[in-house]
Motif scaffolding. Structure first.
Motif, PDB file in Angstrom:
ATOM      1  N   LYS A 101       1.121  -1.322   0.399  1.00  0.00           N
ATOM      2  CA  LYS A 101       0.108  -0.261  -0.107  1.00  0.00           C
ATOM      3  C   LYS A 101       1.181   1.362   0.129  1.00  0.00           C
ATOM      4  O   LYS A 101       1.499   1.408   0.385  1.00  0.00           O
ATOM      5  CB  LYS A 101      -0.918  -0.320   0.873  1.00  0.00           C
ATOM      6  CG  LYS A 101      -1.935   1.376   1.049  1.00  0.00           C
ATOM      7  CD  LYS A 101      -3.160   0.740   2.028  1.00  0.00           C
ATOM      8  CE  LYS A 101      -4.273   2.009   2.280  1.00  0.00           C
ATOM      9  NZ  LYS A 101      -5.247   1.340   2.731  1.00  0.00           N
ATOM     10  N   THR A 102       0.357   2.206  -1.334  1.00  0.00           N
ATOM     11  CA  THR A 102       1.241   3.183  -0.660  1.00  0.00           C
ATOM     12  C   THR A 102       0.632   4.189  -1.070  1.00  0.00           C
ATOM     13  O   THR A 102      -1.105   4.498  -0.274  1.00  0.00           O
ATOM     14  CB  THR A 102       2.014   3.199  -2.032  1.00  0.00           C
ATOM     15  OG1 THR A 102       0.975   3.870  -3.579  1.00  0.00           O
ATOM     16  CG2 THR A 102       2.890   2.514  -2.715  1.00  0.00           C
ATOM     17  N   ASP A 103       1.298   6.328  -0.933  1.00  0.00           N
ATOM     18  CA  ASP A 103       0.355   6.848  -0.759  1.00  0.00           C
ATOM     19  C   ASP A 103       0.440   7.407  -2.127  1.00  0.00           C
ATOM     20  O   ASP A 103       0.318   6.642  -3.242  1.00  0.00           O
ATOM     21  CB  ASP A 103       0.710   7.132   0.160  1.00  0.00           C
ATOM     22  CG  ASP A 103       2.764   8.654  -0.381  1.00  0.00           C
ATOM     23  OD1 ASP A 103       2.892   7.959  -1.573  1.00  0.00           O
ATOM     24  OD2 ASP A 103       3.421   9.369   1.025  1.00  0.00           O
ATOM     25  N   GLU A 104      -0.025   9.177  -2.209  1.00  0.00           N
ATOM     26  CA  GLU A 104      -0.618   9.478  -3.931  1.00  0.00           C
ATOM     27  C   GLU A 104       0.877   9.593  -4.703  1.00  0.00           C
ATOM     28  O   GLU A 104       1.050   9.304  -5.976  1.00  0.00           O
ATOM     29  CB  GLU A 104      -0.819  10.535  -4.252  1.00  0.00           C
ATOM     30  CG  GLU A 104      -2.803  10.471  -3.573  1.00  0.00           C
ATOM     31  CD  GLU A 104      -2.598  10.966  -2.600  1.00  0.00           C
ATOM     32  OE1 GLU A 104      -1.652  10.717  -1.487  1.00  0.00           O
ATOM     33  OE2 GLU A 104      -3.490  10.691  -1.621  1.00  0.00           O
ATOM     34  N   SER A 105       2.017   9.370  -4.061  1.00  0.00           N
ATOM     35  CA  SER A 105       3.482   9.365  -4.406  1.00  0.00           C
ATOM     36  C   SER A 105       4.043   7.933  -5.007  1.00  0.00           C
ATOM     37  O   SER A 105       5.344   8.061  -5.559  1.00  0.00           O
ATOM     38  CB  SER A 105       4.387  11.100  -3.593  1.00  0.00           C
ATOM     39  OG  SER A 105       3.867  11.697  -3.598  1.00  0.00           O
ATOM     40  N   PHE A 106       3.155   6.917  -4.488  1.00  0.00           N
ATOM     41  CA  PHE A 106       2.996   5.691  -4.480  1.00  0.00           C
ATOM     42  C   PHE A 106       4.803   5.067  -3.678  1.00  0.00           C
ATOM     43  O   PHE A 106       5.764   4.516  -3.595  1.00  0.00           O
ATOM     44  CB  PHE A 106       4.456   5.294  -6.410  1.00  0.00           C
ATOM     45  CG  PHE A 106       3.275   5.909  -7.695  1.00  0.00           C
ATOM     46  CD1 PHE A 106       2.673   4.636  -7.076  1.00  0.00           C
ATOM     47  CD2 PHE A 106       3.132   6.447  -7.747  1.00  0.00           C
ATOM     48  CE1 PHE A 106       0.960   4.764  -8.037  1.00  0.00           C
ATOM     49  CE2 PHE A 106       1.802   6.588  -8.834  1.00  0.00           C
ATOM     50  CZ  PHE A 106       1.216   5.711  -8.713  1.00  0.00           C
ATOM     51  N   ALA A 107       4.476   6.417  -2.770  1.00  0.00           N
ATOM     52  CA  ALA A 107       5.817   5.902  -1.144  1.00  0.00           C
ATOM     53  C   ALA A 107       5.076   4.486  -0.597  1.00  0.00           C
ATOM     54  O   ALA A 107       3.963   5.468  -0.277  1.00  0.00           O
ATOM     55  CB  ALA A 107       6.030   7.352  -0.655  1.00  0.00           C
ATOM     56  N   VAL A 108       5.640   3.699   0.267  1.00  0.00           N
ATOM     57  CA  VAL A 108       5.403   2.404   0.534  1.00  0.00           C
ATOM     58  C   VAL A 108       5.087   2.925   1.855  1.00  0.00           C
ATOM     59  O   VAL A 108       5.815   3.624   2.530  1.00  0.00           O
ATOM     60  CB  VAL A 108       6.238   1.302   0.804  1.00  0.00           C
ATOM     61  CG1 VAL A 108       6.057   0.393   1.548  1.00  0.00           C
ATOM     62  CG2 VAL A 108       6.457   1.210  -0.747  1.00  0.00           C
ATOM     63  N   ASN A 109       3.191   2.753   2.264  1.00  0.00           N
ATOM     64  CA  ASN A 109       3.569   3.476   3.892  1.00  0.00           C
ATOM     65  C   ASN A 109       4.100   2.634   4.775  1.00  0.00           C
ATOM     66  O   ASN A 109       4.400   1.470   4.935  1.00  0.00           O
ATOM     67  CB  ASN A 109       1.549   3.510   4.568  1.00  0.00           C
ATOM     68  CG  ASN A 109       0.862   3.450   3.278  1.00  0.00           C
ATOM     69  OD1 ASN A 109       1.710   4.484   2.683  1.00  0.00           O
ATOM     70  ND2 ASN A 109       0.123   3.151   3.331  1.00  0.00           N
ATOM     71  N   GLY A 110       4.454   3.657   5.582  1.00  0.00           N
ATOM     72  CA  GLY A 110       5.871   3.180   7.492  1.00  0.00           C
ATOM     73  C   GLY A 110       6.825   2.478   6.940  1.00  0.00           C
ATOM     74  O   GLY A 110       7.954   2.161   7.460  1.00  0.00           O
ATOM     75  N   LEU A 111       7.094   2.903   5.358  1.00  0.00           N
ATOM     76  CA  LEU A 111       8.941   2.076   4.900  1.00  0.00           C
ATOM     77  C   LEU A 111       9.584   3.644   4.469  1.00  0.00           C
ATOM     78  O   LEU A 111       8.385   4.267   3.977  1.00  0.00           O
ATOM     79  CB  LEU A 111       8.587   2.138   3.883  1.00  0.00           C
ATOM     80  CG  LEU A 111       8.050  -0.117   4.623  1.00  0.00           C
ATOM     81  CD1 LEU A 111       8.801  -0.753   3.458  1.00  0.00           C
ATOM     82  CD2 LEU A 111       9.119  -0.068   5.497  1.00  0.00           C
ATOM     83  N   LYS A 112      10.849   4.296   5.237  1.00  0.00           N
ATOM     84  CA  LYS A 112      11.169   5.269   5.047  1.00  0.00           C
ATOM     85  C   LYS A 112      11.949   4.965   3.050  1.00  0.00           C
ATOM     86  O   LYS A 112      12.658   4.521   3.368  1.00  0.00           O
ATOM     87  CB  LYS A 112      12.328   6.109   5.908  1.00  0.00           C
ATOM     88  CG  LYS A 112      12.817   7.234   5.131  1.00  0.00           C
ATOM     89  CD  LYS A 112      13.486   7.808   6.868  1.00  0.00           C
ATOM     90  CE  LYS A 112      14.696   8.959   6.488  1.00  0.00           C
ATOM     91  NZ  LYS A 112      14.048  10.237   5.887  1.00  0.00           N
TER      92      LYS A 112
END
Length: 548
Positions: A392-403
C-alpha cells in the motif's frame, strides 16, 4: 548543422488557438512536421508519436499545451517536445518557426526532421552519495530510470532484475509473440552504458530496510538511499492435474523465455492450441496464433470474454471479432484437468472440461491472471502486505510505513483519484500505469516535496481490431452507454456509475479515448444523461485547469 527548410503549401502562421496542421518539409523525402498553436504561439514539432508512430495531427491538443497521441495515450509538451505521459520514451523533435517573404520555414537539421530526437540522458559516471536501486526490469522500471536520468539525477542508478535482460516492451509478447530481444527491448545495451545505468541480472531475496541494504540470490549486497520496488506480477498456474507444470507444452506468458518457448512449440504453425482464460492475455495470444493459421480454442468461465472488466455487451463484440479469425470459444466452462498425449506421456494431449468435453491440444497456454511478486518481502517485520500480496502506498507511490521506499506497477495499491475513485486504494495491472508511476517516483526523487502529477489509467489491446481504454471499472459500474456501429466495429463504450463516466473503451474511433482521458483528468467528462442525449465528447473543449 541547423538550417532553414521551407514548409510546403503554407504561406503564413495564421492559425487559431488549438489548431493543428501537418505539413511537408520541402526537399526532404518523407519529411513532415506538425504545427500547433497554443496561447497565441505556433510551435513546430515532429509529426508522429515516438512510441508507435501514430499521426499526431489526429491527437488531442489541450489549452495548456499537452498533445496526446490518438492511439495509446502518450503525451508530449508542445512547448518543449518532452514526454508528459507514458508510453512514449523519446521526446518530440522541436523546431524554430520563421515566417518571411510570404512563406514559412523551420530551422533544424535533416537527420532530426527525418528521424526525430532521442532522449539524451548520457552520464559519463555517477556522482555523489545518492544510490537509487530499482528492483525489477519492467514498465515501471523503465519509467523510473529514464525519468531519473532525464530529470537530472546524477547519482548511482542500479536495476536488479531476475529476468536477466534489459527492459523490454512486454505488451509485444502477447500481442505478437515477439521472441527476439533485439526487437522487444526498449533500448540497445549501449544506451544503459552511456547513461551510467547498471543492470544486474540477479534475484532480490531480501531487504534490510533499517540499514538500507538489498540482498540477492547470488549472495551480493547493494546499499541504497532510495529504493523503487517494481517486481511486477507472477503468472498463476491452475492447480489442476496436467496444468500445474507437470506436463510439457503447457505455458504461461509473462517473460521473453515464455514467448520463445511458445514460438518453438508452435513451430511451423498448424497446431491445435487451447488457451485457458478469456481475459486480455488469453484473448491477445489466441488472436495472434489464430492469425498464424493455428486451430485455437479459448476456455472462459464468464458468459463472454472479459465480461468482468468490459461487460457483456462489449465482451460479445470481442468474441465475434476473434471468431471471424477462426477462434472457437467455450464460455461458462470449468476446466477439470489436462491429460498427456497418447504418443508421449510427458507432453499435453488434451484439456478436459467438467461437462465431459475434451479438447485436443498440441500446446496449452494459461492466461489466468497474476499475483504481486512480493514473496521476498512476506517475512520481513517492517513490511505489511495487503491481502492480495501488494504494497500500500500514498499518492507519490511511497510505501506506507517505510522510509525512502516506493512501490509501482502490479505490486502497488495506491489511492485512485480518477472518476469513481474518491481516493480509495486500488491496484491496476496496466502497462501505462506502471510506467507513469515510475515517472512519478522519478520526479519525487529529483524534486523532493513536489506534488505528484495525476494521470488517468490507459491500456490498449489487439483483438482483431485495436481496443483503446481509459479510466477504471474495478470500483464498479452499473451501465454501459454504447455509441456507434458495433458491427464494423466503430464504437465508443462509456462505463457509468450513476451519472459519472468511470471508464471509456473505443474501437475504430480514435481519438475518443484520449479525449476522454484528458476530460477525466480535468473533471470535465460529460455526464451519462448528456451522452444519452447526444453529446459528442470530441466537441467538448478540454480546459487548461486540472482538478484531480
Amino acid at each position: 548543422m541547423a538550417q532553414e527548410y521551407k514548409l510546403v503549401g503554407i504561406t503564413s502562421l495564421e492559425m487559431k488557438n488549438g489548431e493543428k496542421q501537418q505539413v511537408e518539409v520541402e526537399g526532404i523525402e518523407k519529411g513532415k512536421v506538425l504545427l500547433a498553436k497554443v496561447n497565441g504561439q505556433v510551435h513546430a514539432m515532429g509529426a508522429n508519436c515516438t512510441h508507435y508512430g501514430a499521426p499526431l495531427k489526429n491527437g488531442v491538443l489541450t489549452g495548456d499545451g499537452r498533445l496526446t497521441c490518438p492511439w495509446h495515450g502518450a503525451c508530449f509538451s508542445v512547448a518543449t517536445g518532452d514526454v508528459e505521459d507514458a508510453p512514449a520514451l523519446d521526446p518530440l523533435a522541436k523546431f524554430e518557426v520563421v515566417e518571411k517573404d510570404g512563406a514559412v520555414y523551420i530551422k533544424g537539421d535533416e537527420a532530426t526532421i527525418k528521424g526525430g530526437r532521442n532522449l539524451n540522458i548520457k552520464c559519463a559516471a555517477a556522482k555523489g552519495d545518492e544510490k537509487v536501486i530499482v528492483i525489477g526490469g519492467g514498465s515501471g522500471a523503465i519509467g523510473a530510470i529514464e525519468g531519473l536520468r532525464g530529470g537530472g539525477y546524477t547519482g548511482q542508478l542500479t536495476v536488479i532484475s531476475k529476468e536477466g535482460y534489459r527492459p523490454i516492451d512486454r505488451t509485444k509478447l502477447s500481442k505478437a509473440l515477439l521472441a527476439d530481444i533485439s526487437k522487444a527491448a526498449w533500448r540497445p545495451e549501449e544506451f544503459y552504458k552511456d547513461s551510467a545505468i547498471e543492470i544486474v541480472a540477479d534475484e532480490v531475496t531480501g531487504v534490510d530496510f533499517a540499514d538500507k541494504k538489498v540482498s540477492t540470490k547470488d549472495g551480493k549486497s547493494f546499499d541504497y538511499t532510495k529504493l523503487v520496488i517494481s517486481t511486477g506480477g507472477v503468472p498463476n498456474w491452475l492447480p489442476l492435474p496436467g496444468l500445474k507444470g507437470d506436463l510439457e507444452n503447457v505455458f504461461v506468458l509473462r517473460a521473453l523465455p515464455d514467448a520463445q518457448a511458445i514460438v518453438k512449440s508452435v513451430g511451423d504453425n498448424g497446431k491445435k492450441v487451447v488457451v485457458i482464460g478469456s481475459s486480455f492475455i488469453g484473448m491477445e495470444v489466441a488472436n495472434c496464433l489464430a492469425g498464424k493459421k493455428n486451430d485455437v480454442s479459448v476456455i472462459g468461465m464468464e458468459s463472454v470474454p472479459m465480461e468482468r472488466v468490459m461487460g457483456a455487451k462489449v465482451g460479445k463484440i470481442f468474441q465475434g471479432l476473434l471468431e471471424k479469425n477462426g477462434v472457437k470459444f467455450y464460455m461458462g466452462a470449468s476446466v477439470e484437468k489436462a491429460s498427456p498425449s497418447k504418443s508421449d506421456s510427458k507432453t499435453v494431449g488434451a484439456v478436459h472440461l467438467k461437462d465431459g468435453t475434451a479438447l485436443e491440444a498440441d500446446l496449452v497456454i494459461e492466461g489466468v491472471g497474476v499475483k504481486p511478486a512480493t514473496q521476498f518481502l512476506k517475512d520481513i517485520q517492517e513490511v505489511t502486505l495487503e491481502k492480495d500480496g501488494s504494497l500500500k502506498t500514498d499518492e507519490s507511490f511511497a510505501v506506507n510505513g517505510l522510509k525512502d521506499v516506493f512501490a509501482i506497477g502490479d505490486i502497488a495499491t495506491y489511492p485512485y483519484h480518477g472518476p469513481g475513485g474518491n481516493g480509495n486504494p486500488i491496484r491496476i495491472e496496466h502497462w501505462n500505469v506502471a510506467q507513469n508511476a515510475g515517472r512519478s517516483v522519478a520526479n519525487s526523487i529529483n524534486n523532493p516535496g513536489s506534488k505528484p502529477k495525476p494521470f488517468i489509467p490507459v491500456f490498449w489491446s489487439a483483438l482483431g481490431s485495436q481496443l483503446r481504454y481509459c479510466g477504471n471499472t474495478v470500483g464498479g459500474y452499473d451501465d454501459v452507454v454504447l455509441k456507434g456501429d458495433t458491427e464494423k466495429p466503430s464504437f465508443v463504450a462509456y462505463y457509468t456509475k450513476g451519472e459519472e463516466v468511470v471508464a471509456v473503451a473505443s474501437m475504430g474511433k480514435d481519438p475518443y479515448m484520449t479525449q476522454s482521458a484528458e476530460l477525466m483528468r480535468r473533471g470535465k467528462m460529460p455526464k451519462r444523461s448528456e451522452l444519452e442525449k447526444g453529446t459528442d465528447i470530441m466537441e467538448v473543449d478540454v480546459p487548461s485547469q486540472i482538478v484531480m
